[in-house]
Structure formats: structure tokens, C-alpha cells
Design an enzyme around this catalytic site. Structure first.
Site, PDB file in Angstrom:
ATOM      1  N   LYS A  21      43.553  43.201  31.667  1.00  0.00           N
ATOM      2  CA  LYS A  21      44.942  42.702  31.735  1.00  0.00           C
ATOM      3  C   LYS A  21      44.945  41.233  32.112  1.00  0.00           C
ATOM      4  CE  LYS A  21      45.088  42.080  36.341  1.00  0.00           C
ATOM      5  NZ  LYS A  21      45.255  40.838  37.038  1.00  0.00           N
ATOM      6  N   ASP A 151      46.678  47.988  39.711  1.00  0.00           N
ATOM      7  CA  ASP A 151      46.600  47.605  38.292  1.00  0.00           C
ATOM      8  C   ASP A 151      46.271  48.780  37.368  1.00  0.00           C
ATOM      9  OD1 ASP A 151      47.070  44.852  38.569  1.00  0.00           O
ATOM     10  OD2 ASP A 151      44.946  44.361  38.789  1.00  0.00           O
TER      11      ASP A 151
HETATM   12  C1  LIG Z   1      46.101  40.535  41.582  1.00  0.00           C
HETATM   13  C2  LIG Z   1      46.443  41.697  40.667  1.00  0.00           C
HETATM   14  O1  LIG Z   1      45.354  41.948  39.779  1.00  0.00           O
HETATM   15  C3  LIG Z   1      47.655  41.320  39.813  1.00  0.00           C
HETATM   16  O2  LIG Z   1      47.908  42.238  38.781  1.00  0.00           O
HETATM   17  C4  LIG Z   1      46.739  42.956  41.445  1.00  0.00           C
HETATM   18  O3  LIG Z   1      47.818  42.728  42.334  1.00  0.00           O
HETATM   19  C5  LIG Z   1      45.549  43.525  42.188  1.00  0.00           C
HETATM   20  O4  LIG Z   1      45.519  44.881  41.894  1.00  0.00           O
HETATM   21  P1  LIG Z   1      44.261  45.812  42.297  1.00  0.00           P
HETATM   22  O5  LIG Z   1      42.985  45.068  42.101  1.00  0.00           O
HETATM   23  O6  LIG Z   1      44.475  47.102  41.574  1.00  0.00           O
HETATM   24  O7  LIG Z   1      44.481  45.925  43.850  1.00  0.00           O
HETATM   25  P2  LIG Z   1      44.464  47.209  44.803  1.00  0.00           P
HETATM   26  O8  LIG Z   1      43.154  47.886  44.649  1.00  0.00           O
HETATM   27  O9  LIG Z   1      45.713  47.997  44.613  1.00  0.00           O
HETATM   28  O10 LIG Z   1      44.540  46.488  46.218  1.00  0.00           O
HETATM   29  C6  LIG Z   1      43.456  45.767  46.739  1.00  0.00           C
HETATM   30  C7  LIG Z   1      43.964  44.859  47.847  1.00  0.00           C
HETATM   31  O11 LIG Z   1      44.657  43.735  47.283  1.00  0.00           O
HETATM   32  C8  LIG Z   1      45.792  43.397  48.064  1.00  0.00           C
HETATM   33  N1  LIG Z   1      47.030  43.608  47.285  1.00  0.00           N
HETATM   34  C9  LIG Z   1      46.996  44.244  46.078  1.00  0.00           C
HETATM   35  C10 LIG Z   1      48.159  44.435  45.349  1.00  0.00           C
HETATM   36  C11 LIG Z   1      49.372  43.965  45.910  1.00  0.00           C
HETATM   37  N2  LIG Z   1      50.529  44.122  45.267  1.00  0.00           N
HETATM   38  N3  LIG Z   1      49.382  43.335  47.110  1.00  0.00           N
HETATM   39  C12 LIG Z   1      48.221  43.135  47.796  1.00  0.00           C
HETATM   40  O12 LIG Z   1      48.244  42.548  48.890  1.00  0.00           O
HETATM   41  C13 LIG Z   1      45.732  44.299  49.289  1.00  0.00           C
HETATM   42  O13 LIG Z   1      45.016  43.608  50.279  1.00  0.00           O
HETATM   43  C14 LIG Z   1      44.950  45.508  48.787  1.00  0.00           C
HETATM   44  O14 LIG Z   1      44.305  46.208  49.826  1.00  0.00           O
HETATM   45  N1  LIG Z   2      33.988  50.429  38.040  1.00  0.00           N
HETATM   46  C1  LIG Z   2      33.983  49.259  38.691  1.00  0.00           C
HETATM   47  N2  LIG Z   2      33.822  48.122  38.008  1.00  0.00           N
HETATM   48  C2  LIG Z   2      33.823  46.935  38.657  1.00  0.00           C
HETATM   49  N3  LIG Z   2      33.954  46.794  39.958  1.00  0.00           N
HETATM   50  C3  LIG Z   2      34.112  47.889  40.679  1.00  0.00           C
HETATM   51  C4  LIG Z   2      34.152  49.162  40.066  1.00  0.00           C
HETATM   52  N4  LIG Z   2      34.329  50.058  41.027  1.00  0.00           N
HETATM   53  C5  LIG Z   2      34.421  49.370  42.178  1.00  0.00           C
HETATM   54  N5  LIG Z   2      34.276  48.058  41.988  1.00  0.00           N
HETATM   55  C6  LIG Z   2      34.322  47.001  43.032  1.00  0.00           C
HETATM   56  O1  LIG Z   2      35.551  46.315  42.901  1.00  0.00           O
HETATM   57  C7  LIG Z   2      35.371  44.893  43.016  1.00  0.00           C
HETATM   58  C8  LIG Z   2      36.410  44.222  42.114  1.00  0.00           C
HETATM   59  O2  LIG Z   2      36.013  44.438  40.791  1.00  0.00           O
HETATM   60  P1  LIG Z   2      36.976  44.185  39.531  1.00  0.00           P
HETATM   61  O3  LIG Z   2      36.075  43.825  38.394  1.00  0.00           O
HETATM   62  O4  LIG Z   2      37.889  45.323  39.345  1.00  0.00           O
HETATM   63  O5  LIG Z   2      37.789  42.925  40.020  1.00  0.00           O
HETATM   64  P2  LIG Z   2      39.048  42.241  39.426  1.00  0.00           P
HETATM   65  O6  LIG Z   2      38.969  42.290  37.927  1.00  0.00           O
HETATM   66  O7  LIG Z   2      39.155  40.909  40.085  1.00  0.00           O
HETATM   67  O8  LIG Z   2      40.233  43.181  39.882  1.00  0.00           O
HETATM   68  P3  LIG Z   2      41.807  42.908  39.773  1.00  0.00           P
HETATM   69  O9  LIG Z   2      42.063  41.963  38.659  1.00  0.00           O
HETATM   70  O10 LIG Z   2      42.332  44.290  39.504  1.00  0.00           O
HETATM   71  O11 LIG Z   2      42.172  42.368  41.111  1.00  0.00           O
HETATM   72  C9  LIG Z   2      33.932  44.628  42.613  1.00  0.00           C
HETATM   73  O12 LIG Z   2      33.398  43.572  43.362  1.00  0.00           O
HETATM   74  C10 LIG Z   2      33.215  45.952  42.894  1.00  0.00           C
HETATM   75  O13 LIG Z   2      32.529  45.888  44.123  1.00  0.00           O
END
Ligand SMILES: C[C@](O)(CO)[C@H](O)COP(=O)(O)OP(=O)(O)OC[C@H]1O[C@@H](n2ccc(N)nc2=O)[C@H](O)[C@@H]1O
Ligand SMILES: Nc1ncnc2c1ncn2[C@@H]1O[C@H](COP(=O)(O)OP(=O)(O)OP(=O)(O)O)[C@@H](O)[C@H]1O
Length: 328
Positions: A21, A151
Site C-alpha cells: 500500500k 494496515d
Molecule cells: C503508518 C501506516 O502504515 C499508515 O498506513 C500505519 O499507520 C501503520 O500500520 P501498521 O504497521 O499495521 O501498525 P500496527 O501494527 O497497527 O501498529 C504498530 C504501532 O504503530 C503505532 N501506530 C500505528 C497505527 C496508528 N494509527 N497509530 C499508531 O500510533 C503504534 O505505536 C502501534 O503500536
Molecule cells: N511477515 C513479515 N514480513 C515482514 N516483517 C515482518 C513480518 N512479520 C513481522 N515482521 C516484523 O515487522 C517489522 C515491520 O515490517 P514491515 O515490512 O511490515 O514494515 P512496514 O512496511 O514499514 O510496515 P507498515 O507500512 O505497515 O508500517 C519488521 O522489521 C519485522 O521485524
């Protein structure tokens, strides 16, 4: 390696894909009591895909998680892996004692702000639902998805959608179909999503003490309207990411990446979600190819990819070699 994890889809293994996304608008509210922030976001699915195979294995085989593709070494292979959490959730709910092996092929940058782990969870939910014959519909799968991460529901849904709450509450934006060609500049290293949100809170508090509040993005009406049209420059002028100052504060080198995209002539450059991946929005595919080549030459990014959207959400594929569906 379990013996039949690579078996083509059939009775004993199901493969699903889920897209990355981007957030065309990411408005972040104040920190809530539950540790999350209220969001106003316009999500768009783009054609970088995670592929997840869930396979029934024999009782004496372990529930392994095998990860391959770029950045695989950074991804956990224990039950904290988001795909494993998805499998465990549905298997537990179904009261199934099935041994299930998981193979993940990564196509989305790890910890890059493009929801790679969330896409794994989404694909694993869809694959496990089919493999165990649970027959959960989209709505039930999205409800389970929200328990795994903010997400994840969007990675199931795909297309273009408005996200509210902590990002898990979705409303489809069916008219927002204007196609976009986006250059993805993948940084060396990742950023932790909670750390980036915390840095935004810190920057906001610091700036408010000086009486010069950090600017916040406004509404999304103009963007949604522009997305129903055919003018990429208009759309580009309305993109916003409140997390960008926090990502830039944690990784100042990203300013150089953004500058490289601007100098290459992209319509707009910005950090993707929580970063550190940078996105360059282009007028058409030709411009995207030129921008990708120029950004690549500057050496500011570890890898540069071309992508476009919108594309559909998570779905089962019959042949793991096949290209995922391209339209929502
Ligand atoms: C930055 C984005 O990717 C934008 O779409 C999302 O808000 C993040 O979504 P995500 O990776 O699925 O995050 P989650 O696994 O739900 O949350 C991880 C951590 O990110 C922070 N978090 C996430 C989503 C949100 N609306 N507020 C937050 O403050 C919180 O500290 C939470 O504990
Ligand atoms: N299946 C997985 N693939 C990737 N990372 C994972 C997975 N499961 C757990 N993780 C942990 O989650 C952390 C974040 O990975 P991810 O690739 O989802 O980040 P991101 O794309 O920045 O997430 P978002 O955009 O949702 O905030 C990684 O550093 C890893 O330790």
C-alpha cells in the site's frame, strides 16, 4: 523444509498474494489513550506483491515459516511473523489441529512503510481460509485482519479506500480510479513504525512550545475529487504525509533522495507512510522510467522500482508463477 510446502494449489496447499500500500494522504491526529493515533488516510494498493503459501504438512513435521526474496533475513521465522499470527488466529478459531507450513516470497521492501508484513498477514488469512474451507467472507476476514495490524484490512481490500480510526476502518473510494505511475526508492535500512509515530509526537510537542506548530494536513475532499479525474499533476499537488517530518528527522539522508526525485522531474516526491521508502509520482509511465533511471544513477537509494496502482487486494492464485491480478 516441509516436503509439500511448494505443492501447487490443490487440496494440500493454497497460495495467495497481497499488494503493497501507499498512503496518498496520511493525516495523523494526536496520540490516543490506547497508544495509537487517529488517522485520516487515502490508501492505494500498488503492484508490488507478497506471495504466501500455506500448506498442510504431516503431523510429525514442524509448523515452519520459510521466507525468501529481498530483505528475507530481517523477517522473523517464529510465531511473531505476521503471516504465522494470521494462520494461528484462523486455525485456533476453527479448532483445527492441522500442521501448517508457511512459505513467504517477499516482493515489498521490509520495514519500508509499504505494509510488507501486513500484506503477508492478509495473504495468509485468505490462503488459510481457503485451505481449511472456513468460508469466511471479506467482511469477516477484514475483522480478523484488524486484530493483526492497522494496515492489514486494506491489504485484503485493495483498490483505493479511505481509512479512519487507527487505519483499520475502510470506506471504498470507487470513483478514485485515476491510474498513477510511481517510482519507489528503497532506502538502505528500515524505520520502525512505532518509533516514527513517537518521533512525530516529540516534534509536535517541541514545536508547540516554540509557538510554531508543525503543520497538519487538512481534509481529503479535493484529493478524492482529483482522483476521479485524469490529471496526474492535480493529484500530485494534493498528496500529503504527516509522518514525513518524523521520518526525515530520524533519517536525514532521505532529504537527498527526495531532492534527487525532484531534480529528475517527478511531479511530486514524498516519504511512503512511516518510511524510509520514498515515492515519486509521475505524469505517465515514460516519465516514471526516466525518473527511475536518473534516481538510480545518483546512488541515493539501495534499489529503485517502478510501480503503478490501483490494483486489487489479496486473492488466491492457482499458479504461484502467475502475475497477480492488475485491476481492482
Ligand atoms: C503508518 C501506516 O502504515 C499508515 O498506513 C500505519 O499507520 C501503520 O500500520 P501498521 O504497521 O499495521 O501498525 P500496527 O501494527 O497497527 O501498529 C504498530 C504501532 O504503530 C503505532 N501506530 C500505528 C497505527 C496508528 N494509527 N497509530 C499508531 O500510533 C503504534 O505505536 C502501534 O503500536
Ligand atoms: N511477515 C513479515 N514480513 C515482514 N516483517 C515482518 C513480518 N512479520 C513481522 N515482521 C516484523 O515487522 C517489522 C515491520 O515490517 P514491515 O515490512 O511490515 O514494515 P512496514 O512496511 O514499514 O510496515 P507498515 O507500512 O505497515 O508500517 C519488521 O522489521 C519485522 O521485524
Amino acid at each position: 523444509m516441509p516436503r509439500d510446502v511448494s505443492t501447487p494449489a490443490g487440496a494440500r496447499a493454497v497460495t495467495a498474494v497481497a499488494p503493497a500500500k501507499i498512503n496518498l494522504h496520511l493525516g495523523v491526529g494526536d496520540l490516543r489513550a490506547d497508544g495509537f493515533h487517529d488517522l485520516l488516510t487515502v490508501y492505494r494498493a500498488v503492484d508490488l506483491w507478497e506471495q504466501v503459501t500455506v500448506a498442510l504438512v504431516d503431523d510429525d513435521d514442524p509448523d515452519v515459516v520459510v521466507v525468501s526474496g529481498p530483505g528475507a533475513a530481517q523477517v522473523p521465522t517464529d510465531r511473531t511473523n505476521l503471516a504465522a499470527k494470521a494462520v494461528d488466529l484462523l486455525r485456533g478459531e476453527a479448532g483445527s489441529g492441522a500442521r501448517l507450513a508457511i512459505r513467504i516470497v517477499k516482493g515489498v521492501p521490509v520495514a519500508g512503510g509499504m505494509a510488507g508484513g501486513s500484506a503477508d498477514a492478509a495473504a495468509a488469512l485468505v490462503a488459510t481460509d481457503r485451505l481449511l474451507g472456513l468460508g469466511l467472507g471479506r467482511a469477516a476476514l477484514e475483522e480478523r485482519a484488524a486484530r493483526l495490524g492497522s494496515d492489514v484490512p486494506f491489504c485484503i481490500r485493495g483498490g483505493t479506500a479511505l481509512g479512519t480510526g487507527r487505519g483499520e476502518t475502510l470506506a471504498p473510494l470507487l470513483h478514485a480510479r485515476a491510474e498513477q505511475h510511481v517510482v519507489v526508492a528503497i532506502a538502505d535500512g528500515g524505520l520502525s513504525t512505532p518509533v516514527v509515530f513517537a518521533e512525530l509526537d516529540r516534534l509536535r510537542a517541541e514545536r508547540s512550545e516554540t509557538g510554531r506548530d508543525l503543520p497538519r494536513s487538512g481534509g481529503v475532499e479535493a484529493l478524492v475529487e482529483a482522483l476521479a479525474g485524469q490529471d496526474p499533476a492535480r493529484v500530485a499537488g494534493l498528496l500529503a504525509n504527516d509522518l514525513e517530518p518524523a521520518a526525515l528527522s530520524l533519517m536525514p539522508a532521505l532529504r537527498k533522495t527526495l531532492r534527487a526525485g525532484a531534480e529528475a522531474g517527478a511531479l511530486h516526491g514524498m516519504v511512503s507512510g512511516s518510511g524510509p521508502t520514498c515515492l515519486f509520482f509521475c505524469a505517465d509511465r515514460e516519465q516514471a522510467i526516466a525518473v527511475a533511471a536518473e534516481v538510480s544513477e545518483t546512488g541515493v537509494a539501495r534499489e529503485v522500482r517502478l510501480t503503478h496502482g490501483p490494483v486489487g487486494g489479496a486473492h488466491v492464485i492457482d499458479n504461484p508463477q502467475q502475475t497477480p491480478q492488475k485491476t481492482p
